[in-house]
Design an enzyme around this catalytic site. Structure first.
Site, PDB file in Angstrom:
ATOM      1  N   HIS A   1      36.146   7.503  28.908  1.00 19.11           N
ATOM      2  CA  HIS A   1      35.568   6.036  28.365  1.00 19.11           C
ATOM      3  C   HIS A   1      34.773   5.668  29.280  1.00 19.11           C
ATOM      4  O   HIS A   1      34.652   6.397  30.530  1.00 19.11           O
ATOM      5  CB  HIS A   1      36.855   4.967  28.323  1.00 19.11           C
ATOM      6  CG  HIS A   1      37.551   4.535  29.445  1.00 19.11           C
ATOM      7  ND1 HIS A   1      38.426   5.420  29.931  1.00 19.11           N
ATOM      8  CD2 HIS A   1      37.730   3.660  30.282  1.00 19.11           C
ATOM      9  CE1 HIS A   1      38.938   4.950  31.045  1.00 19.11           C
ATOM     10  NE2 HIS A   1      38.566   3.950  31.227  1.00 19.11           N
TER      11      HIS A   1
ATOM     12  N   HIS B   1      34.162   3.066  31.427  1.00 15.78           N
ATOM     13  CA  HIS B   1      34.637   2.384  32.726  1.00 15.78           C
ATOM     14  C   HIS B   1      34.076   2.936  34.073  1.00 15.78           C
ATOM     15  O   HIS B   1      34.208   4.133  34.054  1.00 15.78           O
ATOM     16  CB  HIS B   1      36.064   1.971  32.871  1.00 15.78           C
ATOM     17  CG  HIS B   1      36.592   0.856  31.999  1.00 15.78           C
ATOM     18  ND1 HIS B   1      37.584   0.296  31.712  1.00 15.78           N
ATOM     19  CD2 HIS B   1      35.601  -0.051  31.085  1.00 15.78           C
ATOM     20  CE1 HIS B   1      37.679  -0.546  30.730  1.00 15.78           C
ATOM     21  NE2 HIS B   1      36.538  -1.056  30.529  1.00 15.78           N
TER      22      HIS B   1
ATOM     23  N   ASP C   1      35.278   3.654  36.964  1.00 16.51           N
ATOM     24  CA  ASP C   1      35.959   4.467  37.568  1.00 16.51           C
ATOM     25  C   ASP C   1      36.031   5.903  37.063  1.00 16.51           C
ATOM     26  O   ASP C   1      36.891   6.900  37.530  1.00 16.51           O
ATOM     27  CB  ASP C   1      37.146   3.878  37.689  1.00 16.51           C
ATOM     28  CG  ASP C   1      38.135   3.469  36.603  1.00 16.51           C
ATOM     29  OD1 ASP C   1      37.415   3.291  35.569  1.00 16.51           O
ATOM     30  OD2 ASP C   1      39.209   3.800  36.681  1.00 16.51           O
ATOM     31  N   HIS C   2      35.390   6.144  35.622  1.00 11.95           N
ATOM     32  CA  HIS C   2      35.453   7.376  34.980  1.00 11.95           C
ATOM     33  C   HIS C   2      34.226   7.758  34.868  1.00 11.95           C
ATOM     34  O   HIS C   2      34.006   9.057  34.249  1.00 11.95           O
ATOM     35  CB  HIS C   2      36.065   7.174  33.749  1.00 11.95           C
ATOM     36  CG  HIS C   2      37.751   6.826  33.825  1.00 11.95           C
ATOM     37  ND1 HIS C   2      38.434   7.612  33.702  1.00 11.95           N
ATOM     38  CD2 HIS C   2      38.424   5.661  34.033  1.00 11.95           C
ATOM     39  CE1 HIS C   2      39.908   7.067  33.850  1.00 11.95           C
ATOM     40  NE2 HIS C   2      39.595   5.668  34.285  1.00 11.95           N
TER      41      HIS C   2
ATOM     42  N   HIS D   1      42.567   0.816  24.368  1.00 10.41           N
ATOM     43  CA  HIS D   1      42.240   0.299  26.006  1.00 10.41           C
ATOM     44  C   HIS D   1      41.147  -0.682  25.655  1.00 10.41           C
ATOM     45  O   HIS D   1      40.836  -1.152  24.563  1.00 10.41           O
ATOM     46  CB  HIS D   1      41.719   1.513  26.875  1.00 10.41           C
ATOM     47  CG  HIS D   1      41.549   1.127  28.035  1.00 10.41           C
ATOM     48  ND1 HIS D   1      42.582   0.745  28.940  1.00 10.41           N
ATOM     49  CD2 HIS D   1      40.626   1.293  28.939  1.00 10.41           C
ATOM     50  CE1 HIS D   1      42.343   0.432  30.308  1.00 10.41           C
ATOM     51  NE2 HIS D   1      40.652   0.884  30.370  1.00 10.41           N
TER      52      HIS D   1
ATOM     53  N   HIS E   1      46.434   8.685  37.619  1.00 13.83           N
ATOM     54  CA  HIS E   1      45.757   7.487  37.435  1.00 13.83           C
ATOM     55  C   HIS E   1      46.753   6.333  37.749  1.00 13.83           C
ATOM     56  O   HIS E   1      46.984   5.501  37.086  1.00 13.83           O
ATOM     57  CB  HIS E   1      45.295   7.457  35.900  1.00 13.83           C
ATOM     58  CG  HIS E   1      44.305   6.277  35.840  1.00 13.83           C
ATOM     59  ND1 HIS E   1      44.816   4.871  35.609  1.00 13.83           N
ATOM     60  CD2 HIS E   1      42.993   6.283  35.563  1.00 13.83           C
ATOM     61  CE1 HIS E   1      43.546   4.087  35.535  1.00 13.83           C
ATOM     62  NE2 HIS E   1      42.590   4.862  35.446  1.00 13.83           N
TER      63      HIS E   1
END
Length: 315
Positions: A61, A63, A65-66, A151, A278
């Site tokens: 996705h 976000h 942090d990814h 999510h 995670h």
């Protein structure tokens, strides 16, 4: 065999001495990366598997942090001398995210192919990549599937099935009087005609062999469709943002999972092994909560940064 490394285990934001949640899969030297948060290429450099042979990046996705490690990684791959196409797969809207992040790279010496899960069209997609270019004893094709998760942003779970091709049988080829000149093509599943006679791959190949299934789920609540999606996985890698059920309210609010919820999915999905990753930055010692998973699904492991795992074919 298939090697993988849990490059990083933290979600949300970086912490000292730990990398953002990401995983790399190595199949006979060709590689797939799952997610690319801040510091991912540092984690890759630490294990020394190289950059040039990375063929696919699967983004769960949008976000940060990814994703925010993408532009730096793509530049490093270009500097490694790569000229072959690189594929990025992700949820609907990932093209815009990648193009926006990659604006700092005005030129890459290779083509970027971006595939979006528009209208869930990738749910049962089969992708043949360089993963099919394995040695003769371990030839395989990659079947890639994805599903939409629950999510706060459009998010995908991934399932990789490394389908192993049948062995070549000299005995079978001899019994069927197949000319040796045809063996190689028939081994590669090509039917053909030679001297007015038809020959088929089944005349030289043994029975199908069991492949390896690897499923990867983050970030999400434990929706019911996951159980079927991960069913019979040899390895199930799943988020465990919260170690304790005491944080269930946070898990529900932030659309994440606890260790016990992930373990229950592994149990109900009849998986062979579970690796939890995670973790919340506030979870300073994830291992101390491991019983919350193993009490439900015995073959559970709490990941650490740099954890390397080898998956072997059953025969």
């Amino acid at each position: 065999m298939i090697d993988l490394c849990i490059l990083g285990t933290i979600g949300g934001m970086p912490v000292i001495n730990k990398f953002m949640s990401s995983t790399i899969i190595n199949v006979n030297g060709r590689k797939i990366l799952i997610d690319c948060g801040e510091g991912t290429q540092l984690a890759m450099r630490k294990i020394g598997w190289g950059f040039k042979s990375l063929d696919m990046i699967c983004i769960t996705h949008s976000h940060g942090d990814h994703t925010v490690g993408l532009p730096g990684l793509l530049a490093t791959i270009g500097n490694s001398g790569r000229t072959e196409k690189l594929t990025i797969i992700g949820p609907n809207g990932i093209s815009e995210i990648v193009k926006g992040l990659n604006v700092i790279n005005p030129y890459l010496p290779y083509e970027l192919e971006i595939i979006e899960n528009t209208n869930n069209t990738l749910r049962f997609m089969t992708t043949n990549t360089k993963m099919s270019l394995c040695n003769e004893s371990e030839r395989s094709n990659l079947h890639l599937s994805c599903m939409e998760l629950d999510h706060s942003a459009k998010c995908l779970g991934y399932s990789f099935y490394f389908k192993r091709l049948p062995k070549f049988s000299v005995e079978k080829a001899t019994q069927n009087k197949v000319p040796k000149i045809l063996w190689n093509k028939l081994q590669n599943k090509e039917s053909l005609e030679y001297e007015e006679k038809k020959y088929f791959p089944s005349m030289v190949l043994s029975d199908e062999r069991k492949g390896i299934k690897l499923s990867y789920i983050t970030d999400t609540r434990p929706i019911k469709d996951i159980k079927e999606f991960i069913k019979y996985s040899d390895l199930f890698i799943c988020e465990g943002t919260y170690g304790s059920n005491e944080d269930m309210e946070k898990a529900i609010k932030n659309k994440h999972m606890t260790f016990s919820e992930a373990a229950l999915l592994a149990k109900e999905g009849v998986c062979h092994e579970l690796i939890l990753t995670h973790f919340s930055p506030a979870l300073e010692n994830p291992e101390s909560f491991s019983n919350n998973a193993t009490n439900i699904f015995k073959n559970s492991l709490v990941a650490s940064d740099g954890l390397i795992k080898t998956l072997n074919y059953s025969d």
